[in-house]
Write an enzyme that holds these catalytic residues in place. Structure first.
Site, PDB file in Angstrom:
ATOM      1  N   GLY A 130     -50.862 -42.113 130.428  1.00 43.34           N
ATOM      2  CA  GLY A 130     -50.013 -41.932 131.636  1.00 43.34           C
ATOM      3  C   GLY A 130     -49.885 -43.129 132.644  1.00 43.34           C
TER       4      GLY A 130
ATOM      5  N   ARG B 286     -46.372 -45.323 120.895  1.00 43.96           N
ATOM      6  CA  ARG B 286     -46.569 -44.034 120.258  1.00 43.96           C
ATOM      7  C   ARG B 286     -45.903 -43.953 118.866  1.00 43.96           C
ATOM      8  NH1 ARG B 286     -46.283 -39.699 124.989  1.00 43.96           N
ATOM      9  NH2 ARG B 286     -48.524 -39.559 125.705  1.00 43.96           N
TER      10      ARG B 286
ATOM     11  N   LYS C 186     -52.824 -35.528 143.138  1.00 43.78           N
ATOM     12  CA  LYS C 186     -53.417 -34.164 143.478  1.00 43.78           C
ATOM     13  C   LYS C 186     -54.452 -33.962 143.034  1.00 43.78           C
ATOM     14  CE  LYS C 186     -50.149 -30.642 143.043  1.00 43.78           C
ATOM     15  NZ  LYS C 186     -49.199 -29.705 142.400  1.00 43.78           N
TER      16      LYS C 186
ATOM     17  N   GLY D  22     -52.879 -36.193 129.973  1.00 45.09           N
ATOM     18  CA  GLY D  22     -53.170 -34.851 130.232  1.00 45.09           C
ATOM     19  C   GLY D  22     -54.380 -34.400 129.268  1.00 45.09           C
TER      20      GLY D  22
HETATM   21  C1  3PG Z   1     -46.974 -36.407 126.977  1.00 49.76           C
HETATM   22  O1  3PG Z   1     -46.411 -37.476 127.189  1.00 49.76           O
HETATM   23  O2  3PG Z   1     -47.925 -36.095 128.022  1.00 49.76           O
HETATM   24  C2  3PG Z   1     -47.138 -35.841 125.721  1.00 49.76           C
HETATM   25  O3  3PG Z   1     -46.502 -36.261 124.858  1.00 49.76           O
HETATM   26  C3  3PG Z   1     -47.210 -34.513 125.984  1.00 49.76           C
HETATM   27  O4  3PG Z   1     -45.978 -34.108 126.596  1.00 49.76           O
HETATM   28  P1  3PG Z   1     -45.701 -32.807 127.729  1.00 49.76           P
HETATM   29  O5  3PG Z   1     -46.759 -33.307 128.727  1.00 49.76           O
HETATM   30  O6  3PG Z   1     -44.509 -32.866 127.937  1.00 49.76           O
HETATM   31  O7  3PG Z   1     -46.371 -31.662 127.149  1.00 49.76           O
HETATM   32 MG    MG Z   2     -47.980 -34.899 129.993  1.00 47.23          MG
END
Ligand code: 3PG
Ligand code: MG
Length: 384
Positions: free
Chosen positions: A338, A38, A183, A361
């Protein structure tokens, strides 16, 4: 969706001070960065600005979730050091690049308070948002600056919008989506949106048990959301091609599992009916082979979410088989960030994916809504 302004749309960069919102929210263990992707990816944006003659490039990121208070555990110093090294390695003028303190040390960031955004842009001529991973958050640094300064999406953001937008607009068919994760309630919105677009949806991970329960199967003590059974039933009845596991790997009653625990209990491969008090923790080998086959037939593949508790090696096989199938197919492959991105990196397969999204997300919300607060702000802001 209108066009999101890109770097080339900015008014003169030469001599300008530019604020760049980045997502340098890197994984850290004991203050050490364990994966610097990142920080690496937005370098392209930073070096472009420097090459165009920007006088100063000020980057700003969140790191972790310090909840609006100064917390030394979330100090961005390790990120600043790594960013500097990477800029020097890239032959860039690192002296012109700076990094602000963690944006989430100020409670106004998550509150979306525009006074914070105004303070951030004070002394800045231009704003660039390259933080795709945070673009689903209507936080001050994400939605505020475009109101006050000419603004554009950076390279990382632009590429994400192009690839994920392409999945929504003209995917090559068949389009196969693979969803996992724990979930179903978190994913119902994106499942409904994806079913409008995909030809086949493969469901694994903890969320498959609510679907299996909707079919009247026994799920033992597996993860289960009773409030979502009706919604799962409706999706299954809609006639969409939703494929569920035909076999599973289960753990005996009371067995311990997960990362860093002393593993205990017996494992057993079972049909989609799980014995009483046993817990399903991975898709079985038959299902993994069926899913791999469906992935191999796709012209476009989107994958998000592990198929089981892959951080426990006893329940990692399903995720590994799916990851290998996604890496090995000729189709165009996109993986949401993720856990699935982490699994690919761990297996050394990330290079073989066409696009690994930097947002977990954010990528799901983009697929669900076709837009994100950070993108809307760039489109609607005072861009040229
Ligand atoms: C992440 O890693 O999902 C993004 O950097 C956003 O972070 P957050 O989910 O804490 O908002
Ligand atoms: Mg996140």
């Amino acid at each position: 969706m209108g066009k999101v302004p890109v770097l080339e749309d900015l008014p003169s960069v030469r001599g300008a001070s530019v604020l760049v919102r980045t997502d340098f929210n890197v994984p850290m263990v004991d203050g050490r960065i364990t994966d610097d992707l990142r920080i690496r990816l937005p370098l392209e944006t930073l070096t472009w600005l420097l090459d165009q003659g920007a006088a100063r490039v000020t980057t700003a990121t969140h790191l972790g979730r310090p909840k609006g208070k100064l917390d030394p555990r979330f100090d961005v110093e390790p990120v600043r050091v790594r960013l500097h090294e990477l800029l020097v390695d890239a032959g860039a003028d690192a002296g012109r690049v700076d990094l602000l303190p963690n944006l989430r040390f100020d409670p106004r960031e998550e509150a979306g308070d525009l006074t914070f955004a105004e303070e951030l842009v004070a002394g800045q001529d231009l704003f660039v948002n390259d933080a795709f991973g945070a673009a689903h958050r209507a936080h001050a640094s994400v939605v505020g600056p475009p109101r006050f300064r000419p603004s554009a999406a950076g390279r990382v953001m632009a590429r994400e919008v192009e690839v994920l937008g392409g999945l929504l607009q003209q995917p090559r068919r068949p389009f196969v989506a693979v969803l996992g994760g724990s979930k179903v309630s978190d994913k119902l919105g994106v499942i409904e949106a994806l079913l409008q677009r995909v030809d086949t949806l493969l469901v694994g991970g903890g969320m498959c048990f609510t679907f299996l329960a909707a079919l009247g199967r026994s799920i033992g003590s597996s993860l289960y959301e009773p409030a979502q059974v009706g919604a799962c039933r409706a999706l299954l009845d809609s006639g969409a091609d939703i494929r569920l596991p035909s076999d599973l790997v289960a753990l005996s009653p009371g067995g311990r599992f997960g990362a860093g625990v002393e593993p205990s209990g017996q494992m057993r491969q079972v049909s989609a009916d799980i014995p009483r008090d046993w817990m399903g923790l991975d898709i079985g080998p038959g299902t993994a082979a069926e899913f791999a086959d469906a992935i191999g037939q796709g012209a476009t593949i989107f994958w998000n979410g592990p198929m089981g508790v892959f951080e426990d090696p006893r329940f990692a096989a399903g995720t590994r088989t799916v990851a290998e199938a996604v890496a090995g197919t000729n189709g165009f492959t996109v993986v949401g960030g993720g856990d699935s991105a982490a699994a690919l990196a761990e297996l050394g397969l990330a290079e073989r994916i066409d696009h690994v999204s930097t947002g977990g997300g954010a990528s799901l919300e983009f697929l669900q809504h076709g837009d994100l607060p950070g993108l809307a702000a760039l489109r609607e802001g005072m861009h040229p």
